[in-house]
Design an enzyme around this catalytic site. Structure first.
Site, PDB file in Angstrom:
ATOM      1  N   ASP A 298      28.539 -64.009  21.518  1.00 14.30           N
ATOM      2  CA  ASP A 298      27.431 -63.095  22.179  1.00 14.30           C
ATOM      3  C   ASP A 298      26.186 -63.824  21.633  1.00 14.30           C
ATOM      4  OD1 ASP A 298      26.473 -60.405  23.356  1.00 14.30           O
ATOM      5  OD2 ASP A 298      25.724 -60.353  21.042  1.00 14.30           O
TER       6      ASP A 298
ATOM      7  N   ASP B  55      17.075 -64.059   8.956  1.00 13.23           N
ATOM      8  CA  ASP B  55      16.624 -62.663   9.239  1.00 13.23           C
ATOM      9  C   ASP B  55      15.543 -62.815  10.285  1.00 13.23           C
ATOM     10  OD1 ASP B  55      15.310 -59.875   9.333  1.00 13.23           O
ATOM     11  OD2 ASP B  55      15.719 -59.783   7.107  1.00 13.23           O
ATOM     12  N   HIS B  56      16.031 -62.149  11.453  1.00 17.94           N
ATOM     13  CA  HIS B  56      15.275 -62.357  12.787  1.00 17.94           C
ATOM     14  C   HIS B  56      13.918 -61.309  12.645  1.00 17.94           C
ATOM     15  CE1 HIS B  56      17.533 -58.664  13.962  1.00 17.94           C
ATOM     16  NE2 HIS B  56      16.667 -58.476  14.980  1.00 17.94           N
TER      17      HIS B  56
ATOM     18  N   ASP C 223      23.152 -52.601   6.681  1.00 14.37           N
ATOM     19  CA  ASP C 223      22.757 -53.355   7.837  1.00 14.37           C
ATOM     20  C   ASP C 223      21.135 -53.794   8.067  1.00 14.37           C
ATOM     21  OD1 ASP C 223      23.526 -54.629  10.410  1.00 14.37           O
ATOM     22  OD2 ASP C 223      22.796 -52.782  11.423  1.00 14.37           O
TER      23      ASP C 223
ATOM     24  N   HIS D 247      16.331 -56.530   6.396  1.00 16.39           N
ATOM     25  CA  HIS D 247      14.913 -56.510   7.160  1.00 16.39           C
ATOM     26  C   HIS D 247      13.990 -55.595   6.273  1.00 16.39           C
ATOM     27  CE1 HIS D 247      17.825 -58.115  10.236  1.00 16.39           C
ATOM     28  NE2 HIS D 247      18.314 -56.916  10.480  1.00 16.39           N
TER      29      HIS D 247
ATOM     30  N   LYS E  30      12.710 -46.310  20.669  1.00 15.40           N
ATOM     31  CA  LYS E  30      12.902 -47.909  19.931  1.00 15.40           C
ATOM     32  C   LYS E  30      11.679 -48.479  19.691  1.00 15.40           C
ATOM     33  CE  LYS E  30      14.821 -52.378  20.450  1.00 15.40           C
ATOM     34  NZ  LYS E  30      15.074 -52.510  19.159  1.00 15.40           N
TER      35      LYS E  30
HETATM   36  P1  NAD Z   1      30.961 -62.757  18.769  1.00 18.50           P
HETATM   37  O1  NAD Z   1      32.173 -62.277  18.195  1.00 18.50           O
HETATM   38  O2  NAD Z   1      30.720 -62.617  19.723  1.00 18.50           O
HETATM   39  O3  NAD Z   1      31.548 -64.803  18.524  1.00 18.50           O
HETATM   40  C1  NAD Z   1      32.269 -64.967  17.644  1.00 18.50           C
HETATM   41  C2  NAD Z   1      32.685 -66.378  17.809  1.00 18.50           C
HETATM   42  O4  NAD Z   1      33.566 -67.114  16.782  1.00 18.50           O
HETATM   43  C3  NAD Z   1      33.229 -66.745  19.075  1.00 18.50           C
HETATM   44  O5  NAD Z   1      33.024 -67.973  19.806  1.00 18.50           O
HETATM   45  C4  NAD Z   1      34.763 -66.923  18.838  1.00 18.50           C
HETATM   46  O6  NAD Z   1      35.618 -67.643  19.886  1.00 18.50           O
HETATM   47  C5  NAD Z   1      34.615 -67.749  17.614  1.00 18.50           C
HETATM   48  N1  NAD Z   1      35.759 -67.537  16.581  1.00 18.50           N
HETATM   49  C6  NAD Z   1      36.372 -66.448  16.267  1.00 18.50           C
HETATM   50  N2  NAD Z   1      37.497 -66.776  15.407  1.00 18.50           N
HETATM   51  C7  NAD Z   1      37.569 -68.268  15.300  1.00 18.50           C
HETATM   52  C8  NAD Z   1      38.102 -69.358  14.731  1.00 18.50           C
HETATM   53  N3  NAD Z   1      39.398 -68.943  13.867  1.00 18.50           N
HETATM   54  N4  NAD Z   1      37.965 -70.519  14.955  1.00 18.50           N
HETATM   55  C9  NAD Z   1      36.881 -70.764  15.685  1.00 18.50           C
HETATM   56  N5  NAD Z   1      36.227 -69.946  16.479  1.00 18.50           N
HETATM   57  C10 NAD Z   1      36.538 -68.668  16.107  1.00 18.50           C
HETATM   58  O7  NAD Z   1      30.123 -62.743  17.647  1.00 18.50           O
HETATM   59  P2  NAD Z   1      28.598 -62.630  17.557  1.00 18.50           P
HETATM   60  O8  NAD Z   1      28.027 -61.460  18.080  1.00 18.50           O
HETATM   61  O9  NAD Z   1      28.163 -63.839  18.412  1.00 18.50           O
HETATM   62  O10 NAD Z   1      28.101 -63.116  16.055  1.00 18.50           O
HETATM   63  C11 NAD Z   1      28.169 -64.052  15.366  1.00 18.50           C
HETATM   64  C12 NAD Z   1      27.587 -64.074  14.010  1.00 18.50           C
HETATM   65  O11 NAD Z   1      26.305 -63.351  14.313  1.00 18.50           O
HETATM   66  C13 NAD Z   1      28.145 -62.837  13.132  1.00 18.50           C
HETATM   67  O12 NAD Z   1      28.044 -63.216  11.696  1.00 18.50           O
HETATM   68  C14 NAD Z   1      27.175 -61.604  13.569  1.00 18.50           C
HETATM   69  O13 NAD Z   1      27.383 -60.821  12.221  1.00 18.50           O
HETATM   70  C15 NAD Z   1      25.965 -62.252  13.666  1.00 18.50           C
HETATM   71  N6  NAD Z   1      24.904 -61.701  14.420  1.00 18.50           N
HETATM   72  C16 NAD Z   1      24.906 -61.396  15.645  1.00 18.50           C
HETATM   73  C17 NAD Z   1      24.162 -60.463  16.192  1.00 18.50           C
HETATM   74  C18 NAD Z   1      24.062 -60.550  17.738  1.00 18.50           C
HETATM   75  O14 NAD Z   1      23.382 -60.274  18.402  1.00 18.50           O
HETATM   76  N7  NAD Z   1      25.325 -60.719  18.370  1.00 18.50           N
HETATM   77  C19 NAD Z   1      22.970 -60.241  15.575  1.00 18.50           C
HETATM   78  C20 NAD Z   1      22.749 -60.435  14.361  1.00 18.50           C
HETATM   79  C21 NAD Z   1      23.845 -61.069  13.461  1.00 18.50           C
END
Ligand code: NAD
Length: 491
Positions: A20, A181-182, A239, A244, A345
């Site tokens: 994501d 930290d966005h 969180d 933040h 928000k």
């Molecule tokens: P997500 O679950 O959408 O994506 C996870 C990714 O990891 C996927 O591409 C998945 O295929 C891959 N993956 C999982 N297990 C795997 C393995 N064993 N080997 C290889 N690839 C593997 O997660 P996300 O929302 O994209 O979040 C990613 C990171 O960013 C996390 O640490 C999350 O806390 C952080 N984060 C995300 C957001 C956001 O807006 N989505 C915001 C702040 C922080």
């Protein structure tokens, strides 16, 4: 070929390239850097994840992720041609060997000079594994730069954060680690040092002699949405406050750095975060408030949300009073609050100044009140600031009235300016970690938060305790009324 000076040269390896974050934030940000010329011919991206995608399919995903940007299809195709997909299980050593070969091939093909950026866009429990394989399989290059980008959460308490940091430190030096930290990429958060250190009229008053209290509100209207599993294991304190809110607080309260750069800002932030007053258990109960939203006819309650435990005691709201044990801030409370399913928000900071000691206008009329001077930094959705002052009403006689000085960034200029992730990626390409969280900041923040979390873990809350659409539980208001104060922004 002569390079244009603004072009940056790097190979990005994105772990979690199907996720994501990659789709919503990273690909659009990289594209914006591309169309602005910061990335040109000499960059490539390897996206990795477990799914067995082809490069062609990956290019379609990249193009889809840019669908909201009004852009020329040919440019999108040219950009996407720099992207390569590798099916990769981060726990499998063999995959790192393939990754190394592909990296070297792309380095030759695009002239990447050994510059590497590793983006860990995956669940944090994989960070240590990835870092150790990058070392053991010699994927880091000796000739160019090697930088690693880490997403939040950085641990879930001090002990786990330290463990993670030790794992990363076995491969990377602190100056190679970029902890995102966005909020530090937001325009008005980056404006805080400019306002403070660029205006003597503010900096001269920026202390306990003139400031009564400071309020920081990060308010969200939505519930937990698709982050339910993560959120129910984290809560609002971990969180939002640990990272933040304490980062914003450190920018508001740090001493003036010798230079406005990574080392200067980091040193001053660490000092102030290490000066946060550490509460005893008893003090936690009176100075920190937690909440969880209930249900209404139209809104699902926290415990009824999909993938949330029906008896969850996780906090979806937190408010607290933070004190700083140093000369400048002695006696000044910093009230902070954040939560989900609140009224609206927005993010704002209210700096409430002390009243003048006397009101010389009251002998003319009892109605001649003095307005409280409040500097409000509007972080989002509007970006700008307001300063509330006392003025004279227009006309005969002498009557006071509150007047507001208002500045708002131009909406179009703001819309055209880079989004937080784009700014931060640009900083990383420049090797500038000023807007990133350094380890000693993380450590001090967790130590402060751990005391509160521990007290909460040992005491059952009475949840739910606030209505969706409100500004949290009554106790969050009581926190201020007890001190004869109130939130500047109220329901
Ligand atoms: P997500 O679950 O959408 O994506 C996870 C990714 O990891 C996927 O591409 C998945 O295929 C891959 N993956 C999982 N297990 C795997 C393995 N064993 N080997 C290889 N690839 C593997 O997660 P996300 O929302 O994209 O979040 C990613 C990171 O960013 C996390 O640490 C999350 O806390 C952080 N984060 C995300 C957001 C956001 O807006 N989505 C915001 C702040 C922080």
């Amino acid at each position: 070929m002569k390079l244009m000076s603004k072009e940056k040269i790097a190979l990005f390896t994105i772990f979690g390239g199907t996720g994501d974050l990659a789709r919503r934030k990273l690909y659009p940000s990289l594209f914006n850097l591309y169309r602005k010329g910061y990335l040109q011919d000499h960059f490539a991206v390897i996206g990795t994840a477990r799914r067995p995608w082809t490069d062609e399919h990956y290019h379609e995903v990249i193009a889809d992720s840019l669908a909201d940007l009004d852009v020329d299809d040919a440019l999108v195709q040219k950009f996407a041609s720099h992207f390569y997909y590798q099916s990769h299980d981060v726990t499998d050593v063999q995959h790192y060997i393939t990754l190394k070969k592909l990296s070297q091939k792309l380095d030759d093909q695009y002239g990447l000079q050994g510059n590497r950026i590793f983006y860990l866009a995956m669940a944090p429990n994989f960070f240590g594994t990835i870092a150790s394989h990058l070392r053991s399989e010699n994927i880091l290059t000796p000739n160019g730069f090697n930088r690693v980008i880490i997403e939040k959460p950085f641990g879930r308490d001090y002990a786990t954060a330290k463990e993670l940091n030790d794992q990363l430190s076995a491969t990377f030096n602190e100056n190679q680690i970029y902890r995102i930290d966005h909020y530090l990429g937001k325009e008005m958060i980056q404006n805080i040092p400019a306002m403070r250190f660029g205006n003597q009229i503010l900096e001269a008053l920026w202390n306990h002699d003139y400031i009564d209290n400071v309020q920081i509100t990060l308010s969200e209207k939505l519930g937990v949405e698709e982050r339910a599993v993560y959120y129910d294991n984290s809560g609002a304190l971990r969180d939002m406050v640990q990272n933040h809110i304490l980062q914003i607080l450190s920018l508001l309260t740090m001493e003036q750095p010798a230079n406005f750069d990574e080392d200067g800002v980091n040193a001053e932030k660490v000092k102030v975060l290490e000066s946060l007053h550490q509460y005893t258990s008893d003090e936690v109960s009176t100075n920190f408030v937690r909440g969880q939203y209930g249900a209404t006819d139209t809104v699902t309650g926290y415990r009824q949300e999909d993938k949330i435990e029906p008896d969850s005691t996780m906090d979806s709201f937190v408010a607290g009073k933070i004190m700083i044990d140093n000369e400048r801030w002695s006696g000044v409370p910093f009230y902070v609050r954040t939560g989900k399913r609140l009224k609206d928000k927005f993010t704002r900071i209210d700096v409430v100044f002390k009243q003048p000691l006397t009101n010389i206008f009251q002998n003319l009329s009892a109605e001649n009140q003095l307005a409280t001077n409040v500097l409000t930094i509007n972080v989002e959705p509007e970006a700008g600031f307001d300063l509330q002052m006392t003025g004279k009403q227009v006309g005969q006689g002498f009557a006071t009235m509150p007047v507001n000085l208002h500045y708002q960034h131009d909406a179009q200029e703001l819309a055209d300016s880079p989004e937080a992730y784009e700014r931060l990626l640009h900083d990383i390409l420049n090797g500038d970690a000023t807007n990133f969280t350094h380890w000693h900041q993380v450590a001090a923040s967790w130590k402060f938060v751990d005391v509160i979390q521990k007290y909460w873990d040992e005491h059952q809350p009475e949840f739910p305790n606030y209505a969706p659409g409100s500004m949290g539980p009554q106790a969050a208001d009581d926190l201020l009324t007890r001190d004869d104060r109130q939130w500047v922004y109220k329901d």
